[in-house]
Design a protein around this motif. Structure first.
Motif, mmCIF file in Angstrom:
data_model
loop_
_atom_site.group_PDB
_atom_site.id
_atom_site.type_symbol
_atom_site.label_atom_id
_atom_site.label_comp_id
_atom_site.label_asym_id
_atom_site.label_seq_id
_atom_site.Cartn_x
_atom_site.Cartn_y
_atom_site.Cartn_z
ATOM 1 N N ALA A 35 1.024 -1.262 0.029
ATOM 2 C CA ALA A 35 -0.058 0.006 0.014
ATOM 3 C C ALA A 35 0.870 1.334 0.180
ATOM 4 O O ALA A 35 0.655 2.225 -0.653
ATOM 5 N N GLU A 36 1.939 1.307 0.831
ATOM 6 C CA GLU A 36 2.771 2.535 0.919
ATOM 7 C C GLU A 36 3.446 2.589 -0.353
ATOM 8 O O GLU A 36 3.729 3.745 -0.860
ATOM 9 N N ALA A 37 4.013 1.498 -1.116
ATOM 10 C CA ALA A 37 4.891 1.607 -2.200
ATOM 11 C C ALA A 37 3.990 2.193 -3.469
ATOM 12 O O ALA A 37 4.228 2.907 -4.062
ATOM 13 N N ILE A 56 -3.819 -0.915 6.215
ATOM 14 C CA ILE A 56 -3.764 -0.380 4.927
ATOM 15 C C ILE A 56 -3.958 1.178 4.729
ATOM 16 O O ILE A 56 -3.083 1.808 3.980
ATOM 17 N N ASP A 57 -4.941 1.646 5.219
ATOM 18 C CA ASP A 57 -5.145 3.062 5.324
ATOM 19 C C ASP A 57 -4.295 3.722 5.661
ATOM 20 O O ASP A 57 -3.582 4.815 5.050
ATOM 21 N N ALA A 58 -3.489 3.588 6.944
ATOM 22 C CA ALA A 58 -2.213 4.336 7.365
ATOM 23 C C ALA A 58 -1.196 4.246 6.485
ATOM 24 O O ALA A 58 -0.306 5.261 6.337
ATOM 25 N N ALA A 59 -0.743 2.960 6.009
ATOM 26 C CA ALA A 59 0.281 2.913 4.918
ATOM 27 C C ALA A 59 -0.067 3.816 3.698
ATOM 28 O O ALA A 59 0.808 4.390 3.273
ATOM 29 N N ALA A 60 -1.192 3.766 3.325
ATOM 30 C CA ALA A 60 -1.490 4.476 1.962
ATOM 31 C C ALA A 60 -1.211 6.236 2.205
ATOM 32 O O ALA A 60 -0.626 6.697 1.390
ATOM 33 N N HIS A 61 -1.745 6.630 3.335
ATOM 34 C CA HIS A 61 -1.470 7.936 3.679
ATOM 35 C C HIS A 61 0.029 8.325 3.772
ATOM 36 O O HIS A 61 0.527 9.362 3.350
ATOM 37 N N ARG A 62 0.760 7.479 4.366
ATOM 38 C CA ARG A 62 2.274 7.611 4.584
ATOM 39 C C ARG A 62 2.881 7.770 3.068
ATOM 40 O O ARG A 62 3.413 8.645 2.970
ATOM 41 N N GLY A 63 2.348 6.842 2.249
ATOM 42 C CA GLY A 63 2.821 6.824 0.684
ATOM 43 C C GLY A 63 2.649 8.348 0.310
ATOM 44 O O GLY A 63 3.237 8.833 -0.857
ATOM 45 N N GLY A 64 1.208 8.615 0.443
ATOM 46 C CA GLY A 64 0.667 9.960 -0.320
ATOM 47 C C GLY A 64 1.648 11.205 0.070
ATOM 48 O O GLY A 64 1.925 12.177 -0.553
ATOM 49 N N VAL A 103 -6.147 -3.050 -1.542
ATOM 50 C CA VAL A 103 -4.675 -3.807 -1.315
ATOM 51 C C VAL A 103 -4.992 -5.323 -0.727
ATOM 52 O O VAL A 103 -4.500 -6.202 -1.176
ATOM 53 N N GLU A 104 -5.839 -5.091 0.486
ATOM 54 C CA GLU A 104 -5.862 -6.313 1.195
ATOM 55 C C GLU A 104 -7.442 -6.219 1.871
ATOM 56 O O GLU A 104 -7.712 -5.215 2.298
ATOM 57 N N ALA A 105 -8.092 -7.374 1.968
ATOM 58 C CA ALA A 105 -9.454 -7.243 2.250
ATOM 59 C C ALA A 105 -9.845 -8.782 2.486
ATOM 60 O O ALA A 105 -10.103 -9.584 1.658
ATOM 61 N N PHE A 151 -9.679 -1.463 -8.490
ATOM 62 C CA PHE A 151 -8.469 -2.209 -8.955
ATOM 63 C C PHE A 151 -8.216 -3.012 -7.505
ATOM 64 O O PHE A 151 -8.615 -2.597 -6.510
ATOM 65 N N ALA A 152 -7.519 -4.364 -7.727
ATOM 66 C CA ALA A 152 -7.071 -4.934 -6.609
ATOM 67 C C ALA A 152 -5.900 -5.921 -6.836
ATOM 68 O O ALA A 152 -5.608 -6.221 -8.052
ATOM 69 N N ILE A 153 -5.018 -5.858 -5.571
ATOM 70 C CA ILE A 153 -4.050 -6.802 -5.779
ATOM 71 C C ILE A 153 -4.260 -7.854 -5.381
ATOM 72 O O ILE A 153 -4.842 -8.264 -4.300
#
Length: 362
Positions: free
Chosen positions: A132-134, A154-162, A230-232, A253-255
């Motif tokens: 998610a962060e990548a 996942i949410d927190a990782a996405a925000h860090r990446g953003g 990303v994961e669910a 989209f889904a990983i």
């Protein structure tokens, strides 16, 4: 005497208990601005929303709540955006039930930036958070905003990446904008407020009520051009966001993940239902026909040089969680020797120790 502040009538309308967003929009559609609603009188309002709601709109005293919201909006970095504000994100006007106003901490202009939502499990795997962060980092570096919900995982990782790129990030929360939930994300929330934006449709002081979080998902889906899951798990709230995205005409989209992982099953279900399988940020950009970025974000980071002395153990781990007994069989090492190697790999950030005595390659 009514408050002359230009936001006062908007706040009065939205802070009146018992007058839901649907009734608020009905009144605005009929009378235009909130000032016109309060000037119209009971009979005119009752013809639109019924007599009980009309009486509540005109008679309920919201002065203290309005004054508190105005004081909050006057603080540096805070703002209130209404449906009549040029800063109100046009994307939200495309959803069936746009909020009448939004409380914003940070830069409200980010709400209108071309964005992608990145969502997923709270109890994410280390690899899921890394993915998610990548992805979010690469997309943000290309100028896309990252929208998510400030939850753990996942949410927190996405925000860090953003936050790692100029696209920055928008957090849509299910509490009042003056509250931080969960508390473990307090530092992250402060960073988002400084370099991105935190938004809420709920009045200040609203507690983290369970039913507010699924509802805020429609804003996450509505703000973005697409949603990346990303994961669910199969009953994840992220699947609600994905369905809402489809309803709004957004891409999903889904990983993919391990067939043995519970937090991959939701993604696999989405893919079976027509979501786009992605392995890199490039896949998303190509599908959205965006040229903001040409660098792919790999799902599985490289593991090091081929002559790494621990390469046999890394290879034996594969890409699925694996228990100690299985690793002993695969490597023919003693448990003691294997534990020593795994500890080294864990300290290097190349292996994660999971519940149940399992290990996973990162």
């Amino acid at each position: 005497m009514s408050n002359p502040h230009p936001l006062a009538a908007w706040l009065r309308l939205t802070l009146t208990p018992g007058v839901g967003a649907g009734s608020q929009r009905q009144l605005l559609a009929a009378f235009g601005l909130p000032e016109n609603i309060y000037a119209a009188g009971h009979s005119a309002l009752a013809a639109v929303v019924g007599s009980p709601i009309a009486r509540t709109v005109l008679e309920h005293d919201t002065a203290a709540a309005v004054d508190g919201a105005l004081a909050w909006a006057d603080e540096p970095g805070n703002s209130v955006i209404t449906l009549g504000d040029p800063l109100y994100p046009a994307a939200l006007l495309e959803i069936p039930d746009p909020p009448v106003l939004l409380y914003v901490k940070g830069d409200p202009a980010l709400l209108s930036r071309q964005s992608i939502a990145v969502v997923g499990a709270r109890s994410a795997t280390p690899q899921g958070e890394a993915n998610a962060e990548a992805f979010a980092t690469v997309l943000s570096q290309g100028g896309l905003g990252i929208v998510s919900g400030l939850a753990l995982g996942i949410d927190a990782a996405a925000h860090r990446g953003g936050l790692a790129g100029p696209g920055s990030t928008v957090a849509v929360i299910g509490t009042g904008a003056d509250r931080i939930y969960p508390a473990r994300n307090a530092t992250l929330a402060r960073c988002i407020a400084e370099a991105g934006a935190i938004i809420s449709e709920y009045p200040l002081g609203t507690a983290p009520l369970a039913h507010n979080f699924p509802r805020r998902n429609r804003l996450i889906a509505g703000l973005a051009k697409g949603v990346l899951v990303v994961e669910a798990a199969l009953k994840s709230g992220s699947l609600i966001t994905a369905r809402l995205a489809i309803d709004c005409g957004r891409e999903v989209f889904a990983i993919p993940g391990s067939i043995h992982s519970p937090v991959a099953r939701g993604c696999h279900q989405l893919i079976r239902d027509g979501a786009k399988l992605v392995e890199s940020a490039e896949d998303i950009l190509e599908e959205l026909r965006l040229d903001t970025c040409r660098t792919a974000a790999p799902v599985v980071p490289t593991m090091g040089p081929d002559d790494d002395e621990n390469a046999p153990v890394i290879a034996s781990l594969g890409h699925d969680p694996v228990d100690m007994d299985t690793l002993v069989q695969r490597t023919s090492l003693t448990p003691e020797a294997l534990y020593a190697i795994l500890l080294t790999l864990e300290l290097e950030g190349r292996v994660s120790r999971l519940p149940g005595g399992r290990f996973q390659r990162l």
